[in-house]
Design an enzyme around this catalytic site. Sequence first.
Site, short mmCIF file in Angstrom:
data_model
loop_
_atom_site.label_atom_id
_atom_site.label_comp_id
_atom_site.label_asym_id
_atom_site.label_seq_id
_atom_site.Cartn_x
_atom_site.Cartn_y
_atom_site.Cartn_z
N LEU A 1 21.21 66.34 -69.65
CA LEU A 1 21.37 67.28 -70.92
C LEU A 1 21.36 68.74 -70.60
O LEU A 1 20.78 69.15 -69.45
CB LEU A 1 19.86 66.84 -71.43
CG LEU A 1 19.47 65.72 -72.14
CD1 LEU A 1 18.03 65.59 -72.72
CD2 LEU A 1 20.66 65.32 -73.00
N LYS B 1 8.98 69.50 -63.79
CA LYS B 1 9.99 69.90 -64.78
C LYS B 1 9.31 71.21 -65.65
O LYS B 1 10.24 72.03 -66.09
CB LYS B 1 10.41 68.87 -65.73
CG LYS B 1 11.16 67.85 -64.88
CD LYS B 1 11.56 66.55 -65.54
CE LYS B 1 11.88 65.43 -64.75
NZ LYS B 1 12.20 64.23 -65.52
N LYS C 1 14.45 68.90 -57.09
CA LYS C 1 13.58 69.83 -57.87
C LYS C 1 12.91 70.55 -56.88
O LYS C 1 12.23 71.44 -57.11
CB LYS C 1 12.58 69.08 -58.85
CG LYS C 1 13.25 68.49 -60.11
CD LYS C 1 12.15 68.12 -60.97
CE LYS C 1 12.00 66.68 -60.85
NZ LYS C 1 13.09 65.51 -61.09
N THR D 1 19.53 65.01 -52.76
CA THR D 1 18.43 64.35 -52.23
C THR D 1 17.20 64.81 -52.82
O THR D 1 17.38 65.50 -53.80
CB THR D 1 18.26 64.86 -50.64
OG1 THR D 1 17.78 66.41 -50.53
CG2 THR D 1 19.53 65.07 -49.86
#
Length: 820
Positions: free
Chosen positions: A619, A688, A585, A561
């Site tokens: 990645l 990020k 995140k 989610t």
Amino acid sequence: MKVLKFGGTSLKNADKFLHVSDIITNDIKKEQLAIVLSAPSKITNYLVKMTNHKINNDEISNNIQEIKYIFNNIVNDIYQKKPKFLYQPIIQLINDQLIQLKKIIYSVQILKTCPKNIYAFIVSRGEILSIAIMEAILTEKNYAVTIINPIKKLLSTGDKLDSIVDIEQSSINIESIKIPKTNIILMPGFIAGNKKKELVVLGRNGSDYSAAILAACLKARKLEIWTDVDGIYTCDPRIVLNACLIKKISYQESMELSYFGAKVLHPKTIFPIMKFNIPCIIKNTNNPKGEGTLISNTNNLIEKIDSIPASITGITHLNDVIMLNISSLEIKNIPKVTNRILSSIEKHKIWIMLLTQSSSESNLNFCILEKQLSKTIYILKNEFQLEIKNNLVSPIKIIKKLSIISIIGKKIKLQSNIFSKIFSVLNHHQVKILAIAQGSSDHTISIVINEKYTMHSIKAIHEKIFNDNQVMEIFLLGIGGVGKVLLSQLKKQINYLKRKKIQIKICGIANSKKLLLNLQGIDLNAWENNFYKSNLLFDFQEIKKILKNNYIQHPIIIDCTSSQIIADQYIEFLSSGFHVVTSNKKANTQSYEYYQTIRKTAFVFQKKFLYETNVGAGLPIIENLQKLISTGDKFLHFRGVLSGSLSFIFGELDNNTSFSNATIKAKKLGFTEPDPRDDLSGIDVARKLLILAREVGYKIELNDIKIESILPKYFDAISDINQFMVELKKLDNLFYKKFNQAKKFGKVLRYVGIIDLSGECQVRIEEIDENDPLYKIKNGENALAFYSQYYQPMPLVLRGYGAGNNVTAAGVFSDLLRTL
Ligand code: ADP
Ligand code: ASP
Ligand code: MG
């Protein structure tokens, strides 16, 4: 001659009686048959309850009513189907038996005790009625029947409630009946007679023993025990659903299994058939064509199924166990204390199920059945009267509500790792082992644990011993793009992983509204339909309960989610025993305190917390960064294109596309969020970057990151998305200028995340020359350049698509496999 025994589970109702009669009459053409029957299931339990002199009149009436109801239903339903069935005499017999029973039970109440001969009479009524009903069914089918009266023919000795039958004498007694070869022989199970021709019983579940005795007496070719399971399994199949059927087993091992609790066979059954080398097959009444389990004089322990180690046969358990502890510093001075305990107790027929003693003999533990506690204490107090008086022995300690789990096999102590397997699996489930012992026969290891952990522990030990697959039980939260793709990737790989001994079970699928649950594993071919039909709501407290009440080996919560509410629950997920894999995140970008608490919790509870897809989707960034740091490299600084959408938009500028058109194109191709402002604000890139900075050791917060938004401030006020797209055109000129300015010096524009040498973090538009590893990054690609002590002057660059459902789901999938 063949003897067939049908247990209570095979005689539950009229259909079962008729089905059993068909099994008998289908078989009769080949050879003479002797049939032993139990009482229909539950009947003996009701009868046993009425042997308690404290029972009140209401309870007596209720029990009698229940028994009457079961038998009347059986008889009425048979009569409906078989009009020639001798209905009236049977109904009369049932009534007579129940009237007699009532009188006897009232006399027990008055006597305030239930003598053993009366007890035996009461509890054996069910078998008498079963035989009468079967006789009437077979007569209706025109078969001639001979009934053997076990009171007269099976000579027994010992306890009236747990008798042993003298086979030699009983054979002579039975031989004296001249049974016509064409007759079907019927005999009630559970019952025998002593020297005085008094009715005695053979112990609960004793009809199996009756059948073995009859097979020995009649020198039968074979014994068949018909029950409600396909044979003997590696564990009770009602507890362990994936227990394996044992096709062949030796007398010795089946005896051990039943002795240590496998209810499918009474422990006394084996001796008579082993003595006369009569093979025995356990068969399922509900599946007569099944092969069943052959018990015979075979050395072949178990058919060598790949997944089953050859020398472990099965796992059993016994409940209602008590452990007694006698200890004293002086105890070593008491001569042969162990012998005295054993002989005094065993003399009174008390079963010592397990005994352990310290090498100094100062401490002794032994286990008995709870029902034998008061008698045992009485005997011990008598035996050690003197020692107790002189304080040589401490008061006897009693631990109640225990169970014994036994692992049975051949030369079990030589089984590699067997002890470490048991210890590790119980330790993993935080189950304390109170005692452990190896049986004298070398075939058994028994452990004593608290009864409340029995079911979990049996399942866990069975799984560890018989299933060398690594199991993962997954609860997936979020079925948007990534969640759905993940399910289809899992579906595709399930068989491949099975071959690699990884068993994936999707136990739960949830979104914010619903939950689909199946601990056996949701069928991934039909999950969507079943999900929308489900009326369960997602509630973690319910999932927690499931985890507590079921044996779950390796539970994992996958968060696909973007929910803050879910991210706020990670500490609870981890501390409740779940590994957490997330593409969300939100948790990692909350306060640094929360970030640290998640990691501490994962460490304390030995759970994995994996979030590889938080940066760069599929990645392998986080994992590599962690490896770099673990191996002693020192991070210096970082530059990267961290957003797929911004990589696309800025890359398009290189082709002279206007900024607004580049954004429209990115949106059309699905590179942006539904509202492109979420990308253009720079906040996602900042998140990020924050995760990366924290990963390399900086204690920073999201607010510490300097963000250069791509959009001027006034764009915040535009609420309508279409209006926003129109307004975007006003930025085209600005970007043309910036682009041309950069181009003059052979540079391009990129939206870059930076961690500099001092740890300062920024997100900004940069002009980049062709020597920079980010120069060629466009079309939605990400590139992350890590400059470290080992990687300089050329950085370690990880480059590839950093967004999209497929790569993100694949990243989550690989995290999933890393939890093992
Ligand atoms: P019956 O009424 O036919 O005598 P029981 O209830 O006495 O039946 O015995 C059959 C039951 O034994 C099965 O339903 C099963 O739950 C239990 N059982 C326990 N251990 C095992 C085992 N290792 N293999 C098969 N069945 C077992
Ligand atoms: N009916 C008896 C009991 O339930 C004997 C048997 O079923 O084997 O214990
Ligand atoms: Mg039984």
